[in-house]
Design a protein around this motif. Structure first.
Motif, short mmCIF file in Angstrom:
data_model
loop_
_atom_site.label_atom_id
_atom_site.label_comp_id
_atom_site.label_asym_id
_atom_site.label_seq_id
_atom_site.Cartn_x
_atom_site.Cartn_y
_atom_site.Cartn_z
N GLY A 111 0.82 -1.21 0.00
CA GLY A 111 0.00 0.00 0.00
C GLY A 111 0.86 1.26 0.00
N TRP A 112 1.96 1.24 0.75
CA TRP A 112 2.87 2.41 0.73
C TRP A 112 3.39 2.64 -0.68
N ARG A 115 0.90 4.30 -2.77
CA ARG A 115 0.74 5.70 -2.40
C ARG A 115 1.87 6.56 -2.98
N TYR A 116 3.12 6.04 -2.88
CA TYR A 116 4.24 6.79 -3.46
C TYR A 116 4.03 6.98 -4.96
N ALA A 118 1.26 7.04 -6.66
CA ALA A 118 0.18 8.00 -6.90
C ALA A 118 0.66 9.43 -6.64
N GLU A 119 1.41 9.60 -5.56
CA GLU A 119 1.88 10.95 -5.22
C GLU A 119 2.87 11.49 -6.25
N VAL A 136 3.31 8.74 5.78
CA VAL A 136 2.71 7.72 4.90
C VAL A 136 2.41 6.45 5.68
N ASP A 141 -4.82 6.73 6.42
CA ASP A 141 -4.46 6.72 5.01
C ASP A 141 -3.75 5.42 4.65
N ALA A 142 -2.86 4.99 5.54
CA ALA A 142 -2.13 3.73 5.30
C ALA A 142 -3.12 2.58 5.23
N PHE A 145 -4.85 2.56 1.71
CA PHE A 145 -4.07 1.99 0.60
C PHE A 145 -3.91 0.47 0.75
N HIS A 146 -3.81 0.02 1.98
CA HIS A 146 -3.76 -1.42 2.25
C HIS A 146 -5.06 -2.08 1.78
#
Ligand code: TRP
Length: 449
Positions: A111-112, A115-116, A118-119, A136, A141-142, A145-146
């Motif tokens: 998930g991290w 997120r990276y 996407a960012e 993150v 939020d974590a 994404f998980h």
């Protein structure tokens, strides 16, 4: 006992099985765990020992799983019971528990990476990566994404062996290979890449004799090759008798090592040309989520493109590995309770998603779970599998490995059995002893700290 008469699902092609097994093997372990362990364990000394462990322990153990799985034609619980007898059923339950536990935190790390990625698309890398990572890796939020990553994993597993797992592997794995090679070629053009290559490729001979590095290399081989909890066993249970198992295992092991090695050819030059070596050893996630992003942030537009590729590679690798972890759990529930694939995948996927909320909110809990499952459960599982395949049902496993193998590979089978019987168990037992000590220390540290 299942009462349905539907035949067992199967892979549609030999390459499909090999890529699915390679997809299981190649994952976060290759890019995150391998680079980290290599920088801890004296660079090339670790790499050399890791190759030795892959050859001596990895390939034989993978063949133990392939042989048991294809012979049993059931997920771990069923196959172990069928071949080993009633007493081996509980070992299968342990594998399922391991799969549940590993996937719950593996998906958080995946998930991290999502997120990276996407960012980076939206606004590039943060200029203060260490603080950014803390943000993150914590909070709801974590968790979100998980949950997203688990959703994708469940969807593919619901699609079945051929329509889901095989199709995803055939599509994603070639993409992943291309991107990893591209990243390594790009890294070679960096000023100061040479220093990184030296640390990575020049063995420190003292480290070569260090038992801690030996243990780390063995544990890394199990994790990276997806061994010790029936993932390879489950995939092989969907095979027909014509697959050349010894050849397939060798291809999968070399592919897995190749990706880890090439990923190192990217990570080390970047780390050293930006002088980031301290950030790497600061924490297990330092290299991937702090040091590399800070290098990418310094490189402007180029860094943004390269960084996006990097995190997409990680996410893709994680996805094909997560599929196999969920498949172990799903297939076991299907076999044991006779329920549909869809129901099993959704129910177990939901349970794993719920369990993952803990590591998503607490990185210390994540580290502890990785120690318990990644270091201890897998090593114990590997020992059990070696004893079953090398001693208790060696005859059956041996004849299974001969089926579908070309004469050249058939000649290796007796040798593989000797290794499984006499070489693997003592080494793994020693590793297990040290892993147990480490795990107990980690649990104590978690409870006290
Ligand atoms: N091998 C994967 C990696 O390197 C992780 C993984 C997938 C795994 N399935 C597994 C690890 C089964 C242990 C057991 O990232």
């Amino acid at each position: 006992m299942t009462t349905t008469a539907t035949p067992r699902e199967a892979f549609g092609s030999r390459a499909g099985f090999i890529l699915a097994a390679a997809g299981s093997a190649v994952g976060l372990g290759n890019m995150w765990r391998f680079s980290y362990q290599a920088s801890e364990g004296g660079g090339a000394a670790f790499v050399l020992l890791y190759i030795a462990m892959t050859l001596v322990l990895g390939i034989p153990l993978m063949l133990a799983e392939f042989g048991i799985g294809r012979r049993g034609q059931l997920a771990p619980i069923g196959s172990l019971r069928k071949l080993g007898g009633r007493a081996w059923g509980p070992v299968g339950y342990l594998f399922v528990a391991g799969g549940l536990l590993i996937l719950s935190y593996y998906s958080v790390i995946a998930g991290w990476t999502l997120r990276y990625a996407a960012e980076v698309v939206m606004h590039g890398f943060s200029s203060s990566p260490a603080e950014h990572f803390v943000a993150v890796a914590a909070g709801w939020d974590a968790v979100a994404f998980h949950v997203g990553f688990m959703l994708a994993t469940v969807l593919i597993v619901v699609g079945g062996v051929k329509g889901g797992i095989e199709r995803a592997s055939l599509l994603l794995m070639p993409l992943l290979f291309l991107m990893v090679v591209g990243l390594a070629v790009w890294a070679a053009t960096l000023d100061g890449a040479g220093k990184g290559y030296v640390v990575y490729l020049k063995p420190d001979l003292d480290e070569l004799m260090n038992p801690v590095v030996w243990r780390a290399a063995a544990a890394q081989a199990f994790f990276s090759l997806s061994l010790g909890m029936g993932a390879m066993l489950t995939l092989a249970s969907y095979l027909h008798r014509d697959q050349n198992l010894p050849e397939s295992a060798t291809i999968v092991a070399f592919t897995d090592f190749g990706v880890a090695f090439v990923a190192g050819l990217m990570v080390f030059p970047v780390i050293y040309s930006f002088g980031l070596q301290d950030a790497v050893s600061a924490s297990t996630v330092g290299a991937l989520f702090i040091a590399l992003p800070s290098a990418f942030a310094d490189m402007g537009a180029v860094g943004r493109v390269v960084g996006l590729f990097f995190f997409v590679v990680l996410a893709v690798g994680a996805l094909t590995s997560a599929i196999s972890l969920l498949e172990v759990v799903t297939a076991s529930v299907m076999d044991e309770f006779g329920i549909s694939r869809r129901k099993a995948a959704i129910v177990m996927g939901t349970a794993i998603t719920a369990l993952g909320v803990i590591p998503a909110l607490d990185t210390d809990a994540l580290g502890l779970m990785d120690k318990i499952a990644g270091e201890f459960l897998l090593v114990a599982g590997a020992l059990a599998l070696a004893l079953l395949a090398g001693w208790r049902v060696a005859g059956e496993v041996g004849s299974e490995l001969l089926q579908g193998a070309s004469p050249r590979w058939q000649r290796q089978v007796p040798r593989i059995l000797v290794v499984l019987r006499f070489v693997v168990p003592p080494i793994v037992a020693v590793v297990l002893f040290f892993s147990l000590r480490e795990t107990v220390t980690a649990i104590r540290g978690f409870l006290v700290g």
